[in-house]
Design a protein around this motif. Structure first.
Motif, PDB file in Angstrom:
ATOM      1  N   PHE A   1       0.811  -1.221   0.000  1.00 41.33           N
ATOM      2  CA  PHE A   1       0.000   0.000   0.000  1.00 41.33           C
ATOM      3  C   PHE A   1       0.843   1.270   0.000  1.00 41.33           C
ATOM      4  O   PHE A   1       0.291   2.373  -0.052  1.00 41.33           O
ATOM      5  N   VAL A   2       2.177   1.127   0.022  1.00 38.48           N
ATOM      6  CA  VAL A   2       3.050   2.281  -0.228  1.00 38.48           C
ATOM      7  C   VAL A   2       2.847   2.770  -1.654  1.00 38.48           C
ATOM      8  O   VAL A   2       2.945   3.960  -1.950  1.00 38.48           O
ATOM      9  N   GLU A   3       2.544   1.845  -2.552  1.00 32.89           N
ATOM     10  CA  GLU A   3       2.323   2.188  -3.968  1.00 32.89           C
ATOM     11  C   GLU A   3       0.825   2.208  -4.238  1.00 32.89           C
ATOM     12  O   GLU A   3       0.292   1.420  -4.998  1.00 32.89           O
ATOM     13  N   GLN A   4       0.116   3.166  -3.624  1.00 36.35           N
ATOM     14  CA  GLN A   4      -1.341   3.210  -3.728  1.00 36.35           C
ATOM     15  C   GLN A   4      -1.816   3.382  -5.166  1.00 36.35           C
ATOM     16  O   GLN A   4      -2.839   2.815  -5.565  1.00 36.35           O
ATOM     17  N   GLU A   5      -1.077   4.129  -5.963  1.00 38.47           N
ATOM     18  CA  GLU A   5      -1.495   4.343  -7.357  1.00 38.47           C
ATOM     19  C   GLU A   5      -1.496   3.024  -8.132  1.00 38.47           C
ATOM     20  O   GLU A   5      -2.435   2.750  -8.903  1.00 38.47           O
ATOM     21  N   ILE A   6      -0.479   2.201  -7.914  1.00 33.47           N
ATOM     22  CA  ILE A   6      -0.422   0.892  -8.579  1.00 33.47           C
ATOM     23  C   ILE A   6      -1.564   0.005  -8.093  1.00 33.47           C
ATOM     24  O   ILE A   6      -2.213  -0.693  -8.890  1.00 33.47           O
TER      25      ILE A   6
END
Length: 461
Positions: free
Chosen positions: A143-148
């Motif tokens: 969830f650090v890469e929310q955009e992905i």
């Protein structure tokens, strides 16, 4: 069976003054005395049941019949789920982490690779006439890469709606996410597995936010929020030498504080990071004792103990994604059956990559490599005569039973063998015997360290 291994899958285990006969592929467990074991062994060798009592003759007929279960995977590619690793980055500083968050490149997966992988897996799922479209996210912290995550979730839902598949979304997370993100999880995810190490004094020591801040309060808040949602919620709890004696108390607290579906207690895996932090795995005998008793607390509270290396209902040749045709897309587009770092495989002379996704949408799968991985359990000398070979199946192929690994039992083997034996006894209605066994140090060692469980190696005591 498709393998070339000739070791019979009939095992005999010393339990106090009795012997537990276990034939996982025949779905058979029985408690016998020594004389009965020797009679069954002799009758099997000679295929002659004439000298047996009616009860032993019935047992022999089951063992001589074709196996009920065939754990081997055969046929075309049939992946259980598609895994996506958005990046190896993380928002926490777990002291035992060897997933590469601090050392690996800051590479974030290309959205086109994510879309292409989902499209491929959707077509594969439709071809297999399955109802559910299974996607799992790993990290670092996904969830650090929310955009992905946004792109993957919404594209999965779009594709599913077009071809009539039901999306099933899961994530393995540290639980340190924002209020906005937990609302997103509530709306779109079916299952969340949160790594959470129990009481504050343990969790903040092993899983801090950074050198000055713990993560306990934030993770507890998110666990309580998700406990009110229609999301299957699981905890993955790492046990150390410090926390092992409080496992029962931790299990009870989990059940009282959160609305959980599953809890997985697992032991700390030692590495360079754990040595620097001066945290150590628990004694395997202590872990086994407390684990069995903790599981009872969980079941009494309608929470399922989740422990992949113990599979009594269904025989398996692997207890992790490797060997299950699973496709996990790494940040660089590599498709592997494992979510660990490639550099970890290389150190152990393993190649777990099975394909590649390219930015132009092209996707390659090496099915021959997938077939090789299906039968890894049959190339593990340590496992050949172990009664857990169709449950644990060697545990982690990278960290436990890699090529050239020691053939002697590890601490993991010891506690898995004890826990499995106790579960077999409990399923036979022998809980009192399991308790007496757990309290007898010599009995535990006799079973845990037995060199061969193969019935045909049994010579009596």
């Amino acid at each position: 069976m498709q393998n070339n291994n000739s070791t019979p899958s009939i095992f005999i285990l010393p339990v106090l003054d009795k012997f537990l006969l276990y034939a996982p592929l025949h779905e058979l467990s029985a408690l016998l005395n020594e004389a009965a074991v020797l009679q069954v062994k002799q009758a099997l060798a000679k295929s002659n049941p004439d000298s047996l009592t009616p009860e032993l003759a019935d047992l022999l007929s089951v063992l001589q019949a074709p196996p009920v279960q065939n754990p081997d995977r055969t046929g075309e590619l049939d992946s259980q789920f598609l895994g996506i690793i958005p990046s190896r980055r993380c928002n926490m500083s777990c002291v035992y982490c060897d997933f590469g968050a601090n050392l690996s490149p800051e590479e974030v997966i290309d959205p086109d690779i994510v879309v292409s992988a989902i499209d491929y897996f959707a077509a594969l799922t439709e071809q297999k006439k399955k109802q559910f479209f299974m996607i799992q996210f790993f990290g670092g912290e996904p969830f650090v890469e929310q955009e992905i995550i946004d792109i993957a979730v919404h594209h999965t839902r779009l594709v599913g709606s077009k071809i009539g598949l039901i999306p099933h979304l899961e994530a393995l997370t540290n639980g340190y996410f924002s209020e906005r993100q937990r609302i997103f999880i509530k709306e779109y995810f079916d299952r969340i597995v949160i790594s959470f190490d129990g009481f504050k004094k343990y969790h903040d020591k092993t899983r801090p936010k950074n050198s000055r801040q713990g993560s306990f309060e934030k993770v507890v808040d998110n666990l309580k929020y998700l406990s009110t949602c229609n999301v299957e919620l699981s905890i993955r709890c790492c046990i150390t030498s410090e926390s092992v004696d409080e496992m029962e108390a931790i299990a009870q607290w989990f059940c009282e504080e959160f609305n959980l579906d599953k809890v997985n207690f697992e032991t700390l895996t030692p590495n360079h990071e754990t040595e620097q932090a001066k945290i150590y795995p628990p004694d395997p005998y202590l872990f086994a004792q407390h684990c069995v008793r903790s599981w009872r607390i969980l079941r009494e509270n309608h929470v399922e103990p989740a422990y992949a290396p113990i599979s009594l209902d269904k025989a398996q040749t692997t207890s992790c994604p490797v060997g299950r045709d699973v496709l996990i897309v790494h940040p660089d587009g590599t498709i592997a059956s494992c979510y660990l770092l490639k550099q970890d495989w290389d150190k152990k002379q393993l190649d777990l990559a099975v394909g590649k996704v390219y930015q132009n949408g092209r996707m390659e799968i090496d099915f021959e490599k997938i077939k090789q991985l299906r039968n890894l359990v049959y190339s593990k000398p340590r496992c050949e005569s172990c009664f857990c070979r169709f449950g644990c199946a060697g545990n982690c192929h990278v960290n436990s039973t890699y090529p050239g690994s020691p053939q002697t039992y590890t601490d993991f083997c010891i506690h898995t063998r004890i826990i499995t034996a106790c579960r077999l006894l409990e399923e036979m209605g022998q809980q009192q015997m399991a308790d007496e066994f757990l309290d007898d140090a010599n009995a535990l060692k006799n079973l845990a360290l037995q060199k061969s469980d193969n019935l045909f190696d049994f010579k009596g005591q």
